[in-house]
Design an enzyme around this catalytic site. Structure first.
Site, PDB file in Angstrom:
ATOM      1  N   ASP A 271       0.836  -1.196   0.000  1.00  0.00           N
ATOM      2  CA  ASP A 271       0.000   0.000   0.000  1.00  0.00           C
ATOM      3  C   ASP A 271       0.871   1.246   0.000  1.00  0.00           C
ATOM      4  OD1 ASP A 271      -2.970   1.079   0.800  1.00  0.00           O
ATOM      5  OD2 ASP A 271      -1.426   2.262   1.814  1.00  0.00           O
TER       6      ASP A 271
ATOM      7  N   TYR B  40       2.652   9.887  -0.026  1.00  0.00           N
ATOM      8  CA  TYR B  40       3.776   9.274   0.679  1.00  0.00           C
ATOM      9  C   TYR B  40       5.105   9.559  -0.021  1.00  0.00           C
ATOM     10  CZ  TYR B  40      -0.018   6.384   2.667  1.00  0.00           C
ATOM     11  OH  TYR B  40      -1.173   5.937   3.253  1.00  0.00           O
TER      12      TYR B  40
ATOM     13  N   LYS C 212      -2.970   5.931  -4.069  1.00  0.00           N
ATOM     14  CA  LYS C 212      -4.065   6.843  -3.756  1.00  0.00           C
ATOM     15  C   LYS C 212      -3.821   8.209  -4.392  1.00  0.00           C
ATOM     16  CE  LYS C 212      -3.959   4.680   0.797  1.00  0.00           C
ATOM     17  NZ  LYS C 212      -2.515   4.357   0.750  1.00  0.00           N
TER      18      LYS C 212
ATOM     19  N   HIS D 297      -7.882   9.588  -1.700  1.00  0.00           N
ATOM     20  CA  HIS D 297      -7.249   9.500  -0.382  1.00  0.00           C
ATOM     21  C   HIS D 297      -8.101  10.123   0.725  1.00  0.00           C
ATOM     22  CE1 HIS D 297      -2.957   9.132   1.455  1.00  0.00           C
ATOM     23  NE2 HIS D 297      -3.873   8.833   2.333  1.00  0.00           N
TER      24      HIS D 297
ATOM     25  N   LYS E 229       2.966  -1.282   9.126  1.00  0.00           N
ATOM     26  CA  LYS E 229       4.173  -0.724   8.524  1.00  0.00           C
ATOM     27  C   LYS E 229       5.339  -0.881   9.469  1.00  0.00           C
ATOM     28  CE  LYS E 229       5.283   3.314   9.352  1.00  0.00           C
ATOM     29  NZ  LYS E 229       6.189   4.013  10.319  1.00  0.00           N
TER      30      LYS E 229
ATOM     31  N   VAL F  14      10.009  -0.758   9.144  1.00  0.00           N
ATOM     32  CA  VAL F  14      11.228  -0.854   8.343  1.00  0.00           C
ATOM     33  C   VAL F  14      12.210  -1.846   8.974  1.00  0.00           C
ATOM     34  CG1 VAL F  14      11.015   1.467   7.400  1.00  0.00           C
ATOM     35  CG2 VAL F  14      12.267   1.127   9.537  1.00  0.00           C
TER      36      VAL F  14
ATOM     37  N   ARG G 228      10.406  -7.014  12.807  1.00  0.00           N
ATOM     38  CA  ARG G 228       9.024  -6.614  13.034  1.00  0.00           C
ATOM     39  C   ARG G 228       8.160  -6.950  11.820  1.00  0.00           C
ATOM     40  NH1 ARG G 228       7.356  -2.902  16.587  1.00  0.00           N
ATOM     41  NH2 ARG G 228       8.982  -3.891  17.828  1.00  0.00           N
TER      42      ARG G 228
ATOM     43  N   ASN H 123       4.911  -9.302  12.238  1.00  0.00           N
ATOM     44  CA  ASN H 123       3.574  -8.877  11.838  1.00  0.00           C
ATOM     45  C   ASN H 123       2.929  -9.833  10.842  1.00  0.00           C
ATOM     46  OD1 ASN H 123       3.759  -6.600  13.449  1.00  0.00           O
ATOM     47  ND2 ASN H 123       4.370  -5.236  11.781  1.00  0.00           N
TER      48      ASN H 123
END
Length: 277
Positions: A46, A51, A76, A109, A231, A233, A237, A241
């Site tokens: 996404d 962004y 978006k 958006h 989200k 980086v 993690r 997730n």
């Protein structure tokens, strides 16, 4: 690798229920973060014009070596491009930035109800859909009153409504409205920017199940039927997730988490959010 379930949108397109979000990931970090997600097993990415990392998302998709048909890509429309001609130009810019032949899902958006007429924007979205370069179209941050205007003026029912959802903002009425009209609900800020991770109810369930609070919260979303895209980086993690499909929450666990609702937002209220370009 755990199998991620898919949800069938109202036009027959299949969307993975778990995706990888790129909000607030700097462009210079986006390619590597997205590649790490794809290597972990994510097949839903996404992004958005706002962004400023569409180019890097597209680069990761191409560099991954995974067949394009196996990766679901969402972007978006920018808030400064709601006029129909502007929206069509912005979509072309998104496609150029991504470097892809099509996008799987394209969203308005924000409704920006005081800035312009989003029903005219939706007509441009329908044109993108008819072109085949957007396999599905939808909206983000739309309330019931905004959606009713789309129903009254448009031809295509939005496939998705991407809204803020987490245990402190369960959005039960809006989610039920989406379901009633065949619209899938996507949850952004699924852990309330980390605020819910120290909640005693969630930490207690996590300790009992031997899971992290984030995994418990994301599993709550999955069992409610939300499409969710955390989200991170950090590869550890990102992997954590993704590990959501080898355990379940009980009905009691689900009810306890849902009861945490405070109608508390981490982001703007869509009825009053009207930034100018």
């Amino acid at each position: 690798m755990s199998a991620v379930p898919s949800i069938t949108l109202n036009n027959g397109v299949e969307i993975p229920q778990l995706g990888f979000g790129t909000f607030q990931i700097p462009p210079e970090e986006t390619r590597d973060a997205t590649l790490a997600a794809l290597e972990t097993g994510y097949r839903h990415i996404d992004t958005a014009q706002l962004y400023r990392n569409e180019k890097e998302v597209g680069q990761a998709v191409r560099d991954s070596g995974i067949d394009r048909s196996e990766i679901f890509v969402t972007s978006k429309l920018g808030n400064g491009a709601h006029a129909p001609d502007d929206a069509l130009r912005a979509f072309d810019q998104t496609m150029d930035a991504l470097g892809l032949d099509y996008v799987d899902l394209y969203l308005i958006h924000w409704p920006l109800p005081a800035v312009g007429d989003f029903t005219e924007t939706w007509q441009a979205m329908e044109e993108m859909y008819r072109s085949g370069r957007a396999k599905a179209i939808g909206v983000s941050n739309f309330q019931q009153n905004h959606l009713r205007r789309i129903f009254d003026s448009g031809v295509v029912v939005p496939a998705v409504n991407q809204i803020e959802v987490h245990p402190y903002l369960t959005q039960d009425e809006l989610r039920a409205f989406d379901t009633e009209h065949g619209i899938a609900t996507e949850a952004w800020s699924p852990i309330a920017q980390g605020k819910v991770l120290s909640d005693p109810a969630i930490t207690g369930i996590a300790e009992r199940l031997g899971r992290t609070p984030a995994q418990v919260t994301l599993r709550w979303h999955i069992q409610r039927g939300d499409i969710v895209f955390p989200k991170s980086v950090t590869r550890e993690r990102v992997t954590e997730n993704f590990a959501l499909f080898d355990f379940e929450l009980s009905e009691g666990d689900m009810a306890e988490i849902t009861a945490l609702n405070r109608n508390e937002r981490t982001g703007p209220d869509p009825d009053v959010f009207n930034p100018t370009p």
